[in-house]
Scaffold this active site. Structure first.
Site, PDB file in Angstrom:
ATOM      1  N   HIS A 129       0.844  -1.228   0.091  1.00  0.00           N
ATOM      2  CA  HIS A 129       0.249   0.085   0.029  1.00  0.00           C
ATOM      3  C   HIS A 129       0.956   1.178  -0.044  1.00  0.00           C
ATOM      4  O   HIS A 129       0.939   1.954   0.776  1.00  0.00           O
ATOM      5  CB  HIS A 129      -0.840  -0.095   1.240  1.00  0.00           C
ATOM      6  CG  HIS A 129      -2.005   0.921   1.051  1.00  0.00           C
ATOM      7  ND1 HIS A 129      -3.270   0.416   1.359  1.00  0.00           N
ATOM      8  CD2 HIS A 129      -2.243   2.066   0.885  1.00  0.00           C
ATOM      9  CE1 HIS A 129      -4.269   1.454   1.300  1.00  0.00           C
ATOM     10  NE2 HIS A 129      -3.537   2.328   0.724  1.00  0.00           N
ATOM     11  N   GLU A 174      -4.435  -0.311  -5.248  1.00  0.00           N
ATOM     12  CA  GLU A 174      -4.679   0.849  -5.971  1.00  0.00           C
ATOM     13  C   GLU A 174      -3.454   1.055  -6.621  1.00  0.00           C
ATOM     14  O   GLU A 174      -2.769   2.099  -6.516  1.00  0.00           O
ATOM     15  CB  GLU A 174      -4.944   2.141  -5.206  1.00  0.00           C
ATOM     16  CG  GLU A 174      -6.478   1.856  -4.599  1.00  0.00           C
ATOM     17  CD  GLU A 174      -6.835   3.026  -3.721  1.00  0.00           C
ATOM     18  OE1 GLU A 174      -6.143   4.129  -3.717  1.00  0.00           O
ATOM     19  OE2 GLU A 174      -7.995   2.957  -3.186  1.00  0.00           O
ATOM     20  N   ASN A 300     -12.159  -0.394  -4.717  1.00  0.00           N
ATOM     21  CA  ASN A 300     -12.125   0.493  -4.038  1.00  0.00           C
ATOM     22  C   ASN A 300     -12.899   1.485  -4.529  1.00  0.00           C
ATOM     23  O   ASN A 300     -12.676   1.865  -5.719  1.00  0.00           O
ATOM     24  CB  ASN A 300     -10.751   0.832  -3.553  1.00  0.00           C
ATOM     25  CG  ASN A 300      -9.859   0.135  -2.740  1.00  0.00           C
ATOM     26  OD1 ASN A 300     -10.344  -0.897  -2.348  1.00  0.00           O
ATOM     27  ND2 ASN A 300      -8.812   0.661  -2.662  1.00  0.00           N
ATOM     28  N   GLU A 370     -12.596  -0.948  -0.043  1.00  0.00           N
ATOM     29  CA  GLU A 370     -12.669   0.300   0.689  1.00  0.00           C
ATOM     30  C   GLU A 370     -13.708   1.137   0.020  1.00  0.00           C
ATOM     31  O   GLU A 370     -13.938   0.868  -1.359  1.00  0.00           O
ATOM     32  CB  GLU A 370     -11.447   1.371   0.026  1.00  0.00           C
ATOM     33  CG  GLU A 370      -9.919   0.901   0.886  1.00  0.00           C
ATOM     34  CD  GLU A 370      -8.892   1.819   0.422  1.00  0.00           C
ATOM     35  OE1 GLU A 370      -9.233   3.021  -0.031  1.00  0.00           O
ATOM     36  OE2 GLU A 370      -7.811   1.533   0.694  1.00  0.00           O
TER      37      GLU A 370
HETATM   38  O1  IFM Z   1      -6.543   7.031   2.385  1.00  0.00           O
HETATM   39  C1  IFM Z   1      -6.710   6.579   0.856  1.00  0.00           C
HETATM   40  C2  IFM Z   1      -6.000   4.935   1.043  1.00  0.00           C
HETATM   41  O2  IFM Z   1      -4.803   4.709   1.316  1.00  0.00           O
HETATM   42  C3  IFM Z   1      -6.501   4.612  -0.327  1.00  0.00           C
HETATM   43  N1  IFM Z   1      -7.830   4.709  -1.106  1.00  0.00           N
HETATM   44  C4  IFM Z   1      -8.363   5.866  -0.807  1.00  0.00           C
HETATM   45  C5  IFM Z   1      -8.184   6.316   0.589  1.00  0.00           C
HETATM   46  C6  IFM Z   1      -8.766   7.904   0.774  1.00  0.00           C
HETATM   47  O3  IFM Z   1      -8.126   8.573  -0.268  1.00  0.00           O
END
Ligand code: IFM
Length: 463
Positions: A129, A174, A300, A370
């Site tokens: 991440h 991501e 996400n 997410e």
């Molecule tokens: O905080 C981030 C996360 O690390 C990755 N996805 C989006 C979130 C909000 O911006």
């Protein structure tokens, strides 16, 4: 004349499928703090945050939510909320600082996983991440093909230790952000700004995913493994803007979905990216590696995009994170409510993204890994009354339910985030947590949304 009372229509609770996984997510650099502890090497995010002007308020990865030291209390909190799963990421610079395995780094995750299991919470681990060890960035970072092989080596170190207890593995979180924001626009670490670097990073991240999948399969064959992508439904502002929509959908969604689920890059996007050397990057055998079968795909979801080929009222030009599509404009919806991050609240887009994968790709179980929102929460009289977050959550869970009722094989939902944390270039100013963190005292206060979410979990249904 008396009116006979009409029976009130019964309110049917929207139930989720049995066994639906309810969780919350965090990421190592965003919550752990203790950046200098136990032999950890600085990551690209430590270096980036130390660069004047890179992060709002000059915030850094310390103290974050001090999760490295307070993980036991945090697991106890998760248990109180009734979470079925905790999605966290592992820190490469803790586990293999300067390329060498660091037992103290591994021990932290070992303890965390045991604590979760003892609390009856499934550990969902993400290998990457965004916190690349700085020493690897110094050798080219994700623009270097070799980094993908170093990633597989790191995966091997982890799975050898935790493979018997982790409930589910994700290789990357991501990769679009890591490649395009990190190497394209440079608003994220390592802060490089070149389209050639961005496309190289995208390919090498995906290659790393494929190589790590092989490692996971060999060492933990019975543990479900997958990858997490941030997907955005993209709409054209008018029929004449179809090419803008094709490009943005291509760069954001298909550039990652196609190689993972179809075995090759989308031709139109590969052509668009050829001027940046994309065609030179892909070697024989890469496509097969990247298409290694996955057991699930993590989606996400935060919002969708409306795009145009030329400026419209209030529109913003695409930045350098959109190689080859810099002429595209993002068109706002002035009527849409916005979160504290300025993102439009578009719950319907969640169902659309899930349906895009369901319709256009081979069947694969999906998880919303997410979804969440920042709001300017305030702690008043020991309480955070975040009705806006509850409204957000309810609308998005309805959309998730809608996708299920339209046939999507959706198996779980993870709220982002369990705790308020370091929101990358936005520092600590944006709070996404179900649990409020006072960064000075590190006191935790579950927000009203945490209570609401906990009731949903207990019922496996929306109220
Ligand atoms: O905080 C981030 C996360 O690390 C990755 N996805 C989006 C979130 C909000 O911006």
């Amino acid at each position: 004349m008396t009116m006979s009372a009409q029976p009130m229509p019964e309110r049917v609770a929207l139930a989720f499928p049995p066994g639906f996984v309810w969780g919350a997510a965090t990421a190592a650099f965003q919550v752990e703090g203790s950046t200098g502890a136990d032999g950890r090497e600085p990551s690209v995010w430590d270096t980036f945050a130390a660069t004047p002007g890179a992060v709002v308020g000059g915030d850094t990865g310390d103290p974050a939510a001090d999760h490295y030291r307070r993980y036991r209390d945090d697991v106890a909190l998760m248990r109180t909320l009734g979470l079925g799963a905790y999605r966290f990421s592992l820190s490469w610079p803790r586990i293999r600082p300067f390329g060498r395995p660091e037992p103290r780094g591994l021990e932290f995750y070992d303890r965390l996983v045991d604590e979760l299991l003892a609390a009856g919470i499934q550990p969902w681990a993400t290998l990457y991440h965004w916190d690349l060890p700085q020493s690897l960035e110094d050798q080219g970072g994700w623009t270097a093909r070799d980094t993908a092989y170093r990633f597989a080596e790191y995966a091997e170190t982890i799975v050898g230790r935790l493979g018997d207890r982790v409930a589910s593995w994700s290789t990357l979180n991501e990769p679009w952000c890591a490649a395009m924001l990190g190497y394209g626009s440079g608003v994220h670490a390592p802060g490089r700004s070149s389209p050639e670097a961005a496309v190289a990073a995208a390919h090498h991240l995906l290659l790393g995913h494929g190589l790590a999948m092989d490692v996971l399969r060999a060492a933990a064959p019975n543990t479900p493994s997958g990858i997490t992508l941030n997907l955005y439904p993209v709409a054209a502002d008018s029929p004449a803007d179809a090419d803008a929509a094709r490009r943005i959908d291509g760069l954001q969604n298909r550039l990652f979905l196609d190689p993972v689920l179809r075995g090759g890059y989308p031709e139109d996007i590969a052509d668009d990216l050829a001027p940046f050397g994309f065609d030179q990057l892909v070697r024989d055998g890469d496509a097969e590696l990247i298409a290694a079968p996955i057991d699930w795909l993590g989606v996400n979801y935060y919002r969708g995009y409306r795009v145009a080929d030329s400026p419209r009222t209030g529109s913003e030009p695409a930045g350098r994170e959109w190689p080859g599509a810099e002429h595209v404009h993002f068109v706002p919806d002035p009527a849409a409510p916005r979160t504290h991050s300025g993102w439009e609240v578009q719950p319907g887009g969640l169902a659309e993204s899930l349906l895009q994968v369901h319709r256009d790709y081979r069947p694969v179980p999906l998880y919303i890994t997410e979804n969440g929102a920042s709001y300017p929460d305030s702690l008043t009289n020991g309480e955070v009354v975040d009705e806006d977050r509850i409204t957000f959550l309810e609308a998005h869970l309805k959309a998730a339910h809608d996708a299920v009722s339209r046939g999507v094989d959706l198996r779980g939902y993870f709220y982002w985030s369990l705790l308020d944390n370091f929101e990358w270039a936005e520092g600590y100013a944006k709070r996404f947590g179900l649990v409020h963190v006072d960064y000075l005292s590190q006191h935790r206060t579950p927000k009203r949304s945490a209570q609401w979410y906990s009731e949903v979990i207990a019922r496996n249904a929306l109220p």
